[in-house]
Design an enzyme around this catalytic site. Sequence first.
Site, PDB file in Angstrom:
ATOM      1  N   ARG A  22     -25.944  21.819  20.193  1.00  0.00           N
ATOM      2  CA  ARG A  22     -25.844  20.823  19.119  1.00  0.00           C
ATOM      3  C   ARG A  22     -27.212  20.443  18.535  1.00  0.00           C
ATOM      4  O   ARG A  22     -27.400  19.324  18.050  1.00  0.00           O
ATOM      5  CB  ARG A  22     -25.137  19.544  19.612  1.00  0.00           C
ATOM      6  CG  ARG A  22     -23.684  19.729  19.910  1.00  0.00           C
ATOM      7  CD  ARG A  22     -22.858  20.156  18.701  1.00  0.00           C
ATOM      8  NE  ARG A  22     -21.524  20.458  19.144  1.00  0.00           N
ATOM      9  CZ  ARG A  22     -21.149  21.666  19.583  1.00  0.00           C
ATOM     10  NH1 ARG A  22     -21.999  22.684  19.567  1.00  0.00           N
ATOM     11  NH2 ARG A  22     -19.927  21.875  19.991  1.00  0.00           N
ATOM     12  N   SER A  32     -16.001  14.551  17.091  1.00  0.00           N
ATOM     13  CA  SER A  32     -16.444  13.992  18.380  1.00  0.00           C
ATOM     14  C   SER A  32     -17.579  13.012  18.124  1.00  0.00           C
ATOM     15  O   SER A  32     -18.554  13.363  17.462  1.00  0.00           O
ATOM     16  CB  SER A  32     -16.961  15.105  19.298  1.00  0.00           C
ATOM     17  OG  SER A  32     -15.929  16.016  19.540  1.00  0.00           O
ATOM     18  N   GLU A  86     -23.076  11.940  18.334  1.00  0.00           N
ATOM     19  CA  GLU A  86     -23.265  13.220  17.646  1.00  0.00           C
ATOM     20  C   GLU A  86     -23.506  13.024  16.141  1.00  0.00           C
ATOM     21  O   GLU A  86     -24.362  13.680  15.561  1.00  0.00           O
ATOM     22  CB  GLU A  86     -22.033  14.109  17.899  1.00  0.00           C
ATOM     23  CG  GLU A  86     -22.231  15.521  17.404  1.00  0.00           C
ATOM     24  CD  GLU A  86     -21.015  16.404  17.658  1.00  0.00           C
ATOM     25  OE1 GLU A  86     -20.649  16.589  18.827  1.00  0.00           O
ATOM     26  OE2 GLU A  86     -20.449  16.910  16.675  1.00  0.00           O
TER      27      GLU A  86
END
Length: 353
Positions: free
Chosen positions: A169, A246, A347
């Site tokens: 990520r 998410s 995130e």
Amino acid sequence: MVLQENVPLAPLTTFKIGGPARFYVEARTTGDVQDAVSFARSRDLPLFVLGGGSNLLVSDAGWPGLVLKAAISGIEQRPGNDDNEDGKTLFDVGAGESWDRFVCHAVIARCAGVECLSGIPGSVGGTPVQNVGAYGQEVSETIESVEVFDLKAGQVRELCREACGFNYRSSIFNTTERGRFIILRVTYALEPGGAPRLEYADLKRHFEGRETMPNLAETREAVRHIRALKGMLIVPGEPDCQSAGSFFKNPVLSEQQHLELINRAKARGLTVPSYPALETRKKASAAWLVERSGFVKGHGFGHVGISSKHALAIVNRGGASAAEVMALKEQIQTRVEEIWGVRLEPEPVMVGF
Ligand SMILES: Cc1cc2nc3c(=O)[nH]c(=O)nc-3n(C[C@H](O)[C@H](O)[C@H](O)COP(=O)(O)OP(=O)(O)OC[C@H]3O[C@@H](n4cnc5c(N)ncnc54)[C@H](O)[C@@H]3O)c2cc1C
């Protein structure tokens, strides 16, 4: 370049939250990008680059400077060079193209490498930023190069995959060089006639009992089906879809932290989930931590809540403010840390806070 003023940002995000942009421009060409940058510089305005708005939480005050919507379109396909790309097919894709439209295009062209990333919302230009990944694939495996406008050097440049510093990520675009590059185009190298990647447990389960190997199109449909069950596919009118996906990353733990987590779970008569996708980098399941801290699916907290299909998605239940989302985020972070000793990191990108 058409410059607009006081443009509401909420409708341009999947969360449907946030105030206006003081100035807003849709950049359809590299020239538009350069003009927009010159405008922001001439007025000393902070610049924010918007893609599909699917990984953002915009503050209630909005953005005080210029929002540049990356809107360069086009998908061009060309054969790869045998020496460099092992016979892969190259796709040069404009940053403003819808990511899922590109995946569909690649699957129809029978090229493998992105089929498990079907159904992820957002733009092509957004994919290198957090090295988008799902169901056993990450874009870092197939990105050949990224064409950028380098705000520091004031010129267009081509960054090869290695220069992008991809990790879980993350990339240079959201870490060391955050804010330096505007992504114009991304080149993906895909495998013509390649087989779909069927390593992820959910996908294997979906095709259990089947005698023939699923093709790319069937894999794409399976991924979209599984995503829909988890509220991770944008379906208009579906209440669980007003989110940024998410909300927390799976925390990457040291050996010591991992042991500590296992011991805390044992003390509560629980077992920490472990499956290959987590084990590759000693990650813990953020969804498990959130749920085992009392934030269960479907739970509402006024205008915000937890998705009824996925414990990791904070949803806007209608009329939510960014302040309400931030309050719930902090509540979850504090509780998870108290019980499990693990700090969850969000995130989505926070804009204008
Ligand atoms: C329902 C749902 C499911 C999701 N599932 C997944 C998933 O499975 N896996 C996953 O990894 N993510 C997932 N996401 C998150 C999100 O879709 C991805 O991160 C997506 O790639 C973000 O792209 P975007 O164009 O919407 O970027 P935005 O949200 O507009 O922007 C995100 C960041 O990227 C930057 N950015 C965007 N475009 C450019 C550009 N052209 N140049 C420079 N910077 C740019 C922005 O400045 C910002 O910092 C999901 C989101 C939702 C809502």
